[in-house]
Scaffold this motif. Structure first.
Motif, short mmCIF file in Angstrom:
data_model
loop_
_atom_site.label_atom_id
_atom_site.label_comp_id
_atom_site.label_asym_id
_atom_site.label_seq_id
_atom_site.Cartn_x
_atom_site.Cartn_y
_atom_site.Cartn_z
N GLU A 65 -0.71 -7.65 1.77
CA GLU A 65 0.16 -6.64 2.38
C GLU A 65 0.84 -5.78 1.31
OE1 GLU A 65 4.65 -6.83 3.98
OE2 GLU A 65 3.36 -8.47 4.61
N ASN A 66 1.39 -6.41 0.27
CA ASN A 66 2.07 -5.65 -0.79
C ASN A 66 1.13 -4.70 -1.52
OD1 ASN A 66 4.42 -6.95 -0.14
ND2 ASN A 66 4.57 -8.12 -2.03
N VAL A 67 -0.08 -5.16 -1.83
CA VAL A 67 -1.06 -4.30 -2.49
C VAL A 67 -1.38 -3.10 -1.60
CG1 VAL A 67 -3.46 -4.16 -3.27
CG2 VAL A 67 -2.05 -6.13 -3.92
N LEU A 68 -1.58 -3.36 -0.32
CA LEU A 68 -1.87 -2.27 0.62
C LEU A 68 -0.69 -1.29 0.71
CD1 LEU A 68 -3.59 -4.37 3.42
CD2 LEU A 68 -4.70 -2.62 2.00
N LEU A 69 0.52 -1.82 0.80
CA LEU A 69 1.69 -0.96 0.92
C LEU A 69 1.91 -0.11 -0.33
CD1 LEU A 69 4.16 -3.35 2.76
CD2 LEU A 69 2.94 -1.39 3.72
N LEU A 70 1.71 -0.70 -1.50
CA LEU A 70 1.85 0.07 -2.74
C LEU A 70 0.84 1.22 -2.78
CD1 LEU A 70 2.51 -2.73 -5.38
CD2 LEU A 70 4.04 -0.82 -4.83
N ASN A 71 -0.37 0.97 -2.28
CA ASN A 71 -1.41 2.00 -2.25
C ASN A 71 -1.19 3.01 -1.13
OD1 ASN A 71 -3.22 1.35 -4.43
ND2 ASN A 71 -3.61 -0.55 -3.32
N ASN A 72 -0.27 2.73 -0.22
CA ASN A 72 -0.05 3.59 0.94
C ASN A 72 1.22 4.43 0.81
OD1 ASN A 72 -1.42 4.23 3.34
ND2 ASN A 72 0.07 3.11 4.57
N LEU A 73 1.95 4.29 -0.29
CA LEU A 73 3.22 5.00 -0.43
C LEU A 73 3.05 6.50 -0.61
CD1 LEU A 73 5.40 2.58 -2.59
CD2 LEU A 73 5.83 3.29 -0.23
N GLU A 74 2.08 6.92 -1.37
CA GLU A 74 1.92 8.34 -1.71
C GLU A 74 1.28 9.14 -0.58
OE1 GLU A 74 3.40 9.70 -4.26
OE2 GLU A 74 4.09 7.72 -4.85
N ALA A 75 0.12 8.69 -0.14
CA ALA A 75 -0.61 9.40 0.92
C ALA A 75 -1.10 8.38 1.94
CB ALA A 75 -1.78 10.18 0.33
N PRO A 76 -0.25 8.03 2.91
CA PRO A 76 -0.62 6.98 3.87
C PRO A 76 -1.88 7.33 4.67
CG PRO A 76 1.71 7.54 4.06
CD PRO A 76 1.09 8.55 3.15
N THR A 77 -2.65 6.31 4.95
CA THR A 77 -3.83 6.46 5.80
C THR A 77 -3.70 5.48 6.97
OG1 THR A 77 -5.18 4.78 4.71
CG2 THR A 77 -5.28 7.02 3.79
N ASP A 78 -4.41 5.78 8.04
CA ASP A 78 -4.39 4.89 9.21
C ASP A 78 -4.96 3.52 8.87
OD1 ASP A 78 -3.15 6.56 11.09
OD2 ASP A 78 -5.05 7.51 11.66
N ALA A 79 -6.07 3.49 8.12
CA ALA A 79 -6.73 2.23 7.81
C ALA A 79 -5.83 1.31 6.99
CB ALA A 79 -8.04 2.48 7.08
N ILE A 80 -5.21 1.86 5.96
CA ILE A 80 -4.34 1.03 5.11
C ILE A 80 -3.08 0.63 5.86
CG2 ILE A 80 -2.96 0.98 3.00
CD1 ILE A 80 -5.09 2.68 1.66
N SER A 81 -2.52 1.54 6.64
CA SER A 81 -1.31 1.22 7.41
C SER A 81 -1.59 0.09 8.40
CB SER A 81 -0.81 2.45 8.17
OG SER A 81 -0.44 3.47 7.27
N LEU A 82 -2.72 0.18 9.10
CA LEU A 82 -3.09 -0.85 10.06
C LEU A 82 -3.38 -2.18 9.37
CD1 LEU A 82 -3.62 -1.62 12.99
CD2 LEU A 82 -5.98 -0.81 12.69
#
Length: 177
Positions: free
Chosen positions: A126-143
């Motif tokens: 979850e943390n890895v995904l959230l760090l990668n989702n901070l700048e330009a969130p995507t539906d796939a990473i958010s889900l």
């Protein structure tokens, strides 16, 4: 020294882990205060459970640049928190089963430890995904992050419930020795 209920006193390693877990939890709670906004009523937890890019972007925008720095700090501190709380829960499971010699209790304790390890792995994911989702969130990473967060919370809840069941399984623990 034994308590009146028969459960031995907490070992030093468990006490140290409990203190470290509490200290890191307090740090995360303090950091989270800076992340509570109209779009993120629960701070970082709102971001963890944002299941779409639209929700994640709204939260990130409500934080602004300073809030994003707090969010990054929260996630990095959480990386320290994960092994500490996992170790604490595993040691607590060992402690709670010291006077439970039955096969059923041992198997249940093994499942509980597995749940706590699974929670930690889901938390790291979850943390890895959230760090990668901070700048330009995507539906796939958010889900994926929301699913990881739900898996973490479910595993922790089931593991803690299992500990309660193990402790309640026998009202009179075995006599020491």
């Amino acid at each position: 020294m034994d308590t009146e209920k028969g459960l031995p006193a907490l070992p030093k390693s468990l006490k140290a882990c409990l203190v470290a877990t509490l200290a890191l939890l307090i740090a995360l709670l303090v950091i989270n205060q800076f992340l509570k906004t109209g779009s993120a009523h629960q701070g970082i937890v709102s971001y963890q459970l944002a299941g779409s890019a639209e929700q994640a972007l709204a939260i990130a925008q409500s934080w602004g640049d300073e809030g994003l720095q707090w969010a990054r700090l929260s996630l990095w501190v959480d990386f320290l928190f994960i092994p500490v709380y996992c170790l604490t829960l595993i040691l607590l499971t060992r402690h709670c089963t010291r006077d439970r010699p039955g096969v059923r209790e041992r198997n249940t304790a093994r499942w509980i430890r597995t749940l706590f390890i699974a929670a930690g792995l889901a938390d790291v994911t979850e943390n890895v995904l959230l760090l990668n989702n901070l700048e330009a969130p995507t539906d796939a990473i958010s889900l994926a992050a929301a699913i990881s967060a739900l898996a973490k919370f479910t595993a922790l809840t089931l593991g803690i419930a299992g500990l309660v069941i193990i402790r309640a399984a026998r009202r009179h623990p075995l006599a020491p020795g």
